[in-house]
Design an enzyme around this catalytic site. Structure first.
Site: not given
Ligand code: IMP
Length: 437
Positions: A16, A225, A306
């Site tokens: 983002k 998030q 991740r």
């Protein structure tokens, strides 16, 4: 069009920050309104890499005012480090950063409590928090009696507040077998020092933002998030402690939703998750490792590897509707370029039946089995693509299918980390695509 939001539609880390940085040229103000130092935004400009946790990604554009709103939980040493490191690199912060005096402050006891919480499995699994004290700070905010807001640090009873909270926290931590070593004098003087350094930035941002929006200033809201980590609508209890979906914008910033005219949903071309909790399309195999390596999927904040998997259209359709998005921004398309075929999850099997909705209970989500559609890969480097026409046929097919399944147009495609590696499919999102100062 005063208010636009950028919302992550998965479990965070959707890049983002890159999009916000690009869009800031068209806005006067960028607002962070929830989360805290658990977030990590990376912005790459040429050879320069900027890692931000607290400060909005608009800080790299000198014409933009950056606001940290009341819904954020603030870690003073972290934001001061960011201020120092930006200033050292010649990026002015004093003129264009404002922090809400209503923001709650993360104290050392919150970090100790986070460790205790994290060591205790919930539903048989650790939440795997970022250990930044986020949950305990939000819990104290809602509980009220043990909370300190930024504005409280300038009041005469600040020291007294610290002492009385520490007394309660020592008891709690000792009972929970946690580290309960908390020195009131030390903490008070350390945080009083932070408060002094932060003083030039602190103010009533709610008032400031309301004045600005009523004066038709253009505002960009930067979510932290992703929507699947939303405290109310995400994969509870494996979530963060704030409203990280589109529903959190008004509460966290103080700007009524009537001013929000456009919502951009950001997703990766695949899925990643860091921490515990169900992840239906997770690839626990060589393909998962390949995606992790190609996408450099290691946490900005914690460095943790991740978990990676295929794109999940069921969950993204859910979070797109929840956040009221107008369009999709699909990031990391380049990561899939080498793969001979790619899969999209188009439904779930639950108790022998195919469903097309995202289950509300974590137990059901743990049991679902993804139903996949397989699409031939494009096996072509896309990092130099600058227009939709530059993308290979296979990439077009993939994006068209994502759009169809989610029910929203793809208006932005990212093909690499750099500002320039971005395709604006239409003028609807940005009037100047690869802009920036
Ligand atoms: P917390 O926000 O540190 O309490 O962590 C709660 C959960 O949210 C954990 O699974 C974290 O890994 C996850 N999380 C928190 N912040 C981020 C983020 O910025 N990106 C991805 N996951 C996050």
């Amino acid at each position: 069009m005063p208010g636009t939001c950028v919302i992550g539609l998965q479990w965070g880390d959707e890049a983002k920050g890159k999009l916000v940085d690009l869009l800031t040229v068209d806005y006067d103000i960028v607002v962070r309104y929830q989360g805290g130092a658990n977030a990590g935004h990376t912005v790459v400009i040429g050879d320069d890499v900027y890692k931000l946790h607290h400060i909005p990604s608009g800080i790299l554009n000198s014409n933009v005012t950056n606001v940290v709103g009341p819904g954020v939980v603030l870690n003073p040493p972290t934001i001061l480090d960011e201020i120092d490191s930006l200033s050292e690199r010649g990026i002015g912060v004093l003129e264009n950063l404002m922090i809400s005096d209503r923001a709650h402050v993360v104290f050392p006891w919150h970090l100790l409590e986070d460790k205790v919480i994290n060591d205790r499995p919930v539903d048989g699994e650790s939440i795997g928090t970022t250990l930044r004290g986020i949950g305990p700070c939000y819990r104290d905010k809602v509980g009220r009696s043990h909370a300190i807001r930024l504005g409280d640090m300038y009041r005469p009873d600040f020291r007294q507040k610290v002492e009385s909270i520490i007394a309660a926290k020592r008891t709690f931590l000792a009972q929970a077998n946690g580290d309960s070593e908390l020195d009131g004098d030390e903490i008070h003087s350390e945080f009083a020092g932070y408060a002094e350094r932060l003083r030039p930035f602190v103010g009533d941002t709610t008032h400031f933002l309301l004045d600005a929006i009523e004066a038709n200033q253009r505002m960009l809201f930067e979510g932290a998030q992703g929507a699947l980590l939303d405290i109310d609508h995400g994969t509870f209890p494996f979530v963060t402690s704030s409203n990280s979906s589109g529903v959190g914008v008004s509460a966290g910033s103080g700007i009524p939703s009537r001013w929000i005219k456009k919502v951009i949903g950001v997703c990766k071309a695949y899925t990643s998750r860091v921490g515990g909790g169900p992840f239906p399309t997770e690839l626990d195999d060589d393909m998962g490792q390949l995606i992790r390596d190609l996408g450099h999927e290691y946490g900005t904040t914690t460095g943790r590897p991740r978990r990676c998997g295929w794109f999940d259209a069921v969950s993204v359709r859910y979070t797109s509707r929840l956040s009221g998005i107008d369009c999709l921004s699909v990031m990391m398309m380049d990561v899939l370029s080498q793969l001979p075929e790619v899969k999209i999850c188009v439904g779930y099997m639950l108790h022998g039946k195919q469903i097309d909705y995202f289950p509300s209970h974590v137990d059901d989500l743990r049991q679902v089995k993804p139903v996949y559609e397989t699409i031939p890969g494009w096996q072509q480097d896309v990092t130099a693509a600058r227009t939709m026409e530059d993308l290979p046929e296979g990439a077009h097919r993939y994006l068209a299918r994502l759009s169809e399944l989610v029910g929203k147009p793809v208006e932005v495609v990212s093909v690499g980390p750099d500002r320039e590696q971005t395709i604006f499919a239409s003028d609807a999102v940005a009037s100047s695509g690869s802009g920036g100062d």
